[in-house]
Write a protein that holds these residues in place. Structure first.
Motif, PDB file in Angstrom:
ATOM      1  N   GLU A 109      42.092  41.133  41.313  1.00 60.82           N
ATOM      2  CA  GLU A 109      43.334  40.868  42.028  1.00 60.82           C
ATOM      3  C   GLU A 109      43.838  39.450  41.747  1.00 60.82           C
ATOM      4  N   ARG A 110      42.952  38.468  41.842  1.00 58.47           N
ATOM      5  CA  ARG A 110      43.358  37.067  41.669  1.00 58.47           C
ATOM      6  C   ARG A 110      43.798  36.754  40.251  1.00 58.47           C
ATOM      7  N   GLU A 111      43.065  37.255  39.260  1.00 59.91           N
ATOM      8  CA  GLU A 111      43.324  36.911  37.863  1.00 59.91           C
ATOM      9  C   GLU A 111      44.206  37.910  37.139  1.00 59.91           C
ATOM     10  N   LYS A 112      44.692  38.917  37.869  1.00 61.54           N
ATOM     11  CA  LYS A 112      45.580  39.933  37.272  1.00 61.54           C
ATOM     12  C   LYS A 112      44.950  40.525  36.005  1.00 61.54           C
ATOM     13  N   VAL A 136      34.116  41.596  42.603  1.00 60.30           N
ATOM     14  CA  VAL A 136      34.758  42.026  41.352  1.00 60.30           C
ATOM     15  C   VAL A 136      36.217  42.378  41.590  1.00 60.30           C
ATOM     16  N   LEU A 137      36.484  43.152  42.626  1.00 60.15           N
ATOM     17  CA  LEU A 137      37.867  43.555  42.904  1.00 60.15           C
ATOM     18  C   LEU A 137      38.728  42.356  43.299  1.00 60.15           C
ATOM     19  N   SER A 138      38.146  41.405  43.990  1.00 58.16           N
ATOM     20  CA  SER A 138      38.882  40.179  44.332  1.00 58.16           C
ATOM     21  C   SER A 138      39.251  39.401  43.078  1.00 58.16           C
ATOM     22  N   ASP A 189      44.670  44.768  45.417  1.00 64.44           N
ATOM     23  CA  ASP A 189      45.783  44.976  44.485  1.00 64.44           C
ATOM     24  C   ASP A 189      45.229  44.990  43.064  1.00 64.44           C
ATOM     25  N   THR A 190      45.087  46.188  42.515  1.00 62.97           N
ATOM     26  CA  THR A 190      44.559  46.335  41.156  1.00 62.97           C
ATOM     27  C   THR A 190      45.622  46.905  40.215  1.00 62.97           C
ATOM     28  N   ALA A 191      46.883  46.723  40.581  1.00 62.91           N
ATOM     29  CA  ALA A 191      47.970  47.295  39.782  1.00 62.91           C
ATOM     30  C   ALA A 191      48.002  46.748  38.358  1.00 62.91           C
ATOM     31  N   SER A 192      47.491  45.536  38.157  1.00 66.70           N
ATOM     32  CA  SER A 192      47.498  44.944  36.814  1.00 66.70           C
ATOM     33  C   SER A 192      46.544  45.652  35.862  1.00 66.70           C
ATOM     34  N   LEU A 193      45.539  46.352  36.411  1.00 70.05           N
ATOM     35  CA  LEU A 193      44.477  46.962  35.604  1.00 70.05           C
ATOM     36  C   LEU A 193      44.968  48.291  35.027  1.00 70.05           C
ATOM     37  N   THR A 194      45.309  48.276  33.752  1.00 72.11           N
ATOM     38  CA  THR A 194      45.879  49.466  33.111  1.00 72.11           C
ATOM     39  C   THR A 194      44.958  50.079  32.066  1.00 72.11           C
ATOM     40  N   PHE A 251      42.726  53.128  39.736  1.00 73.91           N
ATOM     41  CA  PHE A 251      43.035  52.665  38.387  1.00 73.91           C
ATOM     42  C   PHE A 251      42.327  53.476  37.299  1.00 73.91           C
ATOM     43  N   ALA A 252      41.417  54.385  37.692  1.00 75.75           N
ATOM     44  CA  ALA A 252      40.747  55.228  36.699  1.00 75.75           C
ATOM     45  C   ALA A 252      41.504  56.528  36.450  1.00 75.75           C
TER      46      ALA A 252
END
Length: 553
Positions: free
Chosen positions: A292-295, A287-289, A319-324, A347-348
């Motif tokens: 990361e891949r699909e932003k 899931v985390l991959s 890298d989960t920076a996209s998850l807002t 990200f939570a």
């Protein structure tokens, strides 16, 4: 326009600008199946209108898996071909049912939209059911055709099912190819005609088929469009209904659940957003991959998935920076759990949203924003756009704020009723279009706080005890992973309180310590008198809710 420094005043101004006269989401009062309620003035009236409009998004991603990618154009073309095959070869038309029983896959989504274009009713059968349960769902809804994946087809090989079955692996691709070049169907359906049947969780008794209308699904779409417009306003952007959204949504719950179908797959076809469809058993690293891949920008997870994130312990390597935007849905979670989640999952921390909804309501009833989660722990926020909420006593009278009673709601999202079950429908939807949820709670300064479920109520010596309160107390203990509280028969008291507690691996906590922990925080009659400690997870249904009927001491 001058921006107020008061967030509440600014929000009120934005809402007025979006919903006032001649605004994009102007509300007007209309009759909805015998009840007056606010609805959007400018709205679509048939779900298949969304499919036709989606062609404008062309080659943008609509559906993405780990190894496939389908654009809006490709999707619409596949839907048109499958719909033509269903109509020409299987006689599917307006009002007919099409059963879908499969794990999450692109073909599931195509099959759903094909039924909508024909004005048929998509029946989302629970893919976790055993053959006997699938037989029950099919006998209840009598579909003209069943669309299934290979795994479910094998399970159902010896079942008593006399319905033509199409496989997603071979039949659906073949029919799409054979009918290539078909145009999108646009069946003649009315706003309150049926669209979908999804089954209630069935934590006790047989599952009921919640029948949702064209209006229900389209109202959910408009709610999500309105929410996107609010986000635009707070980001300083002018809302443009024709501008496709760049948000990317991760789908991890089953497609036969409103969280995934009504609140992801359907509205994101309307907004031009990508749906990143996770498949197979939940695995944190996969899931985390994918995030990361699909932003991925938005993810709604059930609490059991969130618990796996906490247990993983190494979320930060991705890298989960996209998850807002990260939300919890489908099952309740305690204050202590949400605090642990915010502390241990990056990200939570500032984006966590909690919500309360029912299959019968098509979408959420109330949503707790990140500010609500931080400042008003334990509440589930205010009713969402378009929902009227009242707390009522056993006589059906509204009680004042702060007093406990049954949660009752009215909105364009409320189902038509239960399929082929008029008695259950009449018990749930009362005069004036009010849905009686069977959940108990109270309103505090406009925010909803749940206290329990009527069906879970424990009656001990004349005292009403709601398991939720005890479960949330025990969840605060550092060695408790999760727990369930149930009523056990007692000769003198009627029922006694029993707790099944899942403790952390390696924990040394004993029953006596947990009893003392609860006694410090709860009235004596709420403290469990029977206990079972285990390291095995609690049994849950497909929506993540604890299956209390499967719990034994």
């Amino acid at each position: 326009m001058t921006t107020s420094t008061d967030p509440q005043a600014y929000l009120a101004a934005v809402v007025s600008r979006l919903t006032g006269p001649d605004a994009p989401f102007e509300l007007v009062e209309e009759d909805v199946r015998g009840a007056r309620m606010p609805v959007m003035r400018d709205r679509k009236h048939a779900v298949h209108e969304l499919l036709t409009a989606s062609l404008a998004y062309g080659d943008r991603d609509y559906l993405v898996t780990e190894d496939r990618r389908m654009s809006f154009r490709e999707h619409a073309e596949a839907v048109a071909s499958l719909a033509e095959a269903l109509a020409d070869e299987y006689g599917v038309g307006v009002g007919d049912r099409v059963g879908i029983v499969a794990a999450n896959t692109i073909e599931w989504v195509i099959a759903f939209w094909a039924t909508q274009s024909l004005g048929a009713i998509a029946v989302g059968l629970n893919a976790w059911w055993v053959p006997r349960e699938v037989e029950y769902g099919i006998a209840l809804t009598t579909p003209k055709v069943l669309i299934t994946d290979a795994k479910r087809a094998a399970l159902l090989a010896d079942a008593d099912i006399d319905v033509p079955a199409l496989s997603m692996e071979t039949d659906v691709p073949r029919l799409i190819t054979e009918h290539a070049g078909a145009t999108v169907h646009t069946a003649d359906v009315a706003e309150d005609d049926p669209s979908v049947i999804l089954f209630t969780s069935g934590t006790s008794g047989k599952p009921k088929g919640a029948l949702h209308s064209q209006r229900n699904l389209l109202a959910v779409v408009d709610y999500h469009r309105y929410s996107d417009a609010l986000l635009d306003a707070f980001a300083g952007r002018e809302y443009d209904p024709n501008r496709p959204s760049d948000l990317r949504y991760l789908l991890t719950s089953p497609l036969f659940h409103i969280a995934s179908l009504h609140n992801l797959v359907v509205p994101r076809l309307a907004t031009g957003s990508a749906v990143i469809l996770y498949q197979d058993k939940f695995d944190v690293d996969r899931v985390l991959s994918l995030i990361e891949r699909e932003k991925v920008t938005n993810w709604g997870a059930v609490p059991t998935m969130a618990a796996r994130l906490i247990e993983h312990g190494n979320v930060r390597k991705y890298d989960t920076a996209s998850l807002t935007a990260f939300s919890l849905a489908s099952a309740p979670s305690s204050i202590a759990f949400k605090q642990r989640l915010q502390e241990e999952v990056p990200f939570a921390k500032d984006s966590l949203v909690d919500s309360y909804g029912l299959t019968e309501c098509s979408t959420g009833i109330a949503v707790a924003t990140p500010i609500d989660v931080q400042q008003f722990p334990g509440t589930l926020g205010r009713p969402i756009f378009g929902v009227a909420l009242e707390i009522r006593d056993p006589l059906g009278e509204q009680v004042p704020d702060g007093e406990e009673g049954e949660v009752c709601v009215r909105s364009p999202y409320v189902m038509l009723g239960y399929w082929d079950n008029p008695e259950a429908t009449a018990a749930a939807i009362r005069p004036g279009g009010w849905l009686h949820t069977g959940d108990f709670g109270r309103v505090e300064d406009g925010r909803l706080r749940l206290t329990g479920r009527r069906s879970d109520l424990i009656l001990r010596g004349g005292e009403n005890i709601y398991p939720t309160e005890i479960e949330q107390c025990l969840d605060e203990h550092p060695d408790v992973v999760e727990c369930a509280v149930v009523g056990e028969a007692h000769e003198d008291l009627g029922q006694e309180v029993a707790a099944i507690v899942v403790v952390r691996a390696g924990a040394t906590v004993a029953e006596e310590e947990l009893r003392a922990f609860a006694a410090e925080r709860l009235s004596y009659f709420k403290v469990p008198t029977r206990w079972r400690l285990t390291t095995e997870p609690l049994p849950r249904n497909a929506t993540g809710k604890v299956s209390r009927g499967q719990i034994a001491l």
